[in-house]
Motif scaffolding. Sequence first.
Motif, mmCIF file in Angstrom:
data_model
loop_
_atom_site.group_PDB
_atom_site.id
_atom_site.type_symbol
_atom_site.label_atom_id
_atom_site.label_comp_id
_atom_site.label_asym_id
_atom_site.label_seq_id
_atom_site.Cartn_x
_atom_site.Cartn_y
_atom_site.Cartn_z
ATOM 1 N N SER A 98 20.877 0.714 -10.995
ATOM 2 C CA SER A 98 21.597 0.092 -12.157
ATOM 3 C C SER A 98 22.881 -0.023 -12.226
ATOM 4 N N TYR A 99 23.338 -0.543 -13.257
ATOM 5 C CA TYR A 99 24.731 -0.774 -13.785
ATOM 6 C C TYR A 99 24.926 -0.142 -14.908
ATOM 7 N N LEU A 100 26.050 0.952 -15.086
ATOM 8 C CA LEU A 100 26.224 1.724 -16.018
ATOM 9 C C LEU A 100 27.767 1.619 -16.456
ATOM 10 N N LYS A 101 27.925 1.619 -17.829
ATOM 11 C CA LYS A 101 29.367 1.330 -18.327
ATOM 12 C C LYS A 101 29.939 2.503 -18.652
ATOM 13 N N PHE A 102 31.032 2.666 -18.122
ATOM 14 C CA PHE A 102 31.884 3.955 -18.594
ATOM 15 C C PHE A 102 33.324 3.586 -19.267
ATOM 16 N N LYS A 103 33.695 3.952 -20.260
ATOM 17 C CA LYS A 103 34.954 3.683 -20.700
ATOM 18 C C LYS A 103 35.959 5.036 -20.462
ATOM 19 N N ASP A 104 37.061 4.594 -20.221
ATOM 20 C CA ASP A 104 38.007 5.445 -19.995
ATOM 21 C C ASP A 104 38.857 5.874 -21.114
ATOM 22 N N GLU A 105 39.949 6.800 -20.941
ATOM 23 C CA GLU A 105 40.742 7.220 -22.135
ATOM 24 C C GLU A 105 41.594 6.068 -22.775
ATOM 25 N N ASP A 106 41.910 4.846 -21.887
ATOM 26 C CA ASP A 106 42.540 3.829 -22.142
ATOM 27 C C ASP A 106 41.893 2.650 -22.871
ATOM 28 N N GLY A 107 40.490 3.003 -22.850
ATOM 29 C CA GLY A 107 39.695 1.991 -23.596
ATOM 30 C C GLY A 107 39.074 1.010 -22.546
ATOM 31 N N LYS A 108 39.698 1.141 -21.467
ATOM 32 C CA LYS A 108 38.978 0.164 -20.318
ATOM 33 C C LYS A 108 37.542 0.285 -19.775
ATOM 34 N N VAL A 109 36.659 -0.404 -19.823
ATOM 35 C CA VAL A 109 35.323 -0.255 -19.445
ATOM 36 C C VAL A 109 35.148 -0.527 -17.864
ATOM 37 N N TRP A 110 34.505 0.198 -17.220
ATOM 38 C CA TRP A 110 34.382 0.252 -15.798
ATOM 39 C C TRP A 110 32.799 0.229 -15.690
ATOM 40 N N THR A 111 32.313 -0.665 -14.771
ATOM 41 C CA THR A 111 30.839 -0.738 -14.638
ATOM 42 C C THR A 111 30.670 -0.073 -13.376
ATOM 43 N N PHE A 112 29.862 1.061 -13.167
ATOM 44 C CA PHE A 112 29.641 1.594 -11.612
ATOM 45 C C PHE A 112 28.167 1.360 -11.355
ATOM 46 N N ARG A 113 27.902 1.086 -10.111
ATOM 47 C CA ARG A 113 26.523 1.076 -9.672
ATOM 48 C C ARG A 113 25.927 2.629 -9.541
ATOM 49 N N CYS A 114 24.759 2.808 -10.161
ATOM 50 C CA CYS A 114 24.120 3.769 -10.068
ATOM 51 C C CYS A 114 22.831 3.827 -9.473
ATOM 52 N N ARG A 115 22.606 4.613 -8.393
ATOM 53 C CA ARG A 115 21.322 4.532 -7.668
ATOM 54 C C ARG A 115 20.816 6.039 -7.391
ATOM 55 N N VAL A 116 19.535 6.083 -7.429
ATOM 56 C CA VAL A 116 19.037 7.353 -7.104
ATOM 57 C C VAL A 116 18.025 6.912 -5.827
#
Length: 108
Positions: free
Chosen positions: A34-52
């Motif tokens: 799946s692809y999960l959204k992560f917001k950093d301290e600058d407010g930028k949203v990153w999309t990381f691939r997550c896999r089990v």
Amino acid sequence: MEKIFTKKLNITDIERRIVLSENLIKGFPRGHESYLKFKDEDGKVWTFRCRVPPGGSSRPALSGDWFLFVRSKQLKVGDVIEIALDREKDRTGVDQFTIRFKKQLGIN
């Protein structure tokens, strides 16, 4: 915001993928991606691939744009990341995480 994961980065986290705690994403099926959204301290949203991975391990791993994040923030072995579940959902109503980091202080 609920802090759910803290990790001191190692060489694998920097060069290959970052393996997370089993309970970070409860009920995430093995072999699923799946692809999960992560917001950093600058407010930028990153999309990381997550896999089990299928098989023995049930620990999710982040890759994909994770490496862009590592390079952008100039993260190194020994730096610490903190992930929290953000109570604010994105525009589509999907959960969003917050990611912060602390640089390891070097001795010169």
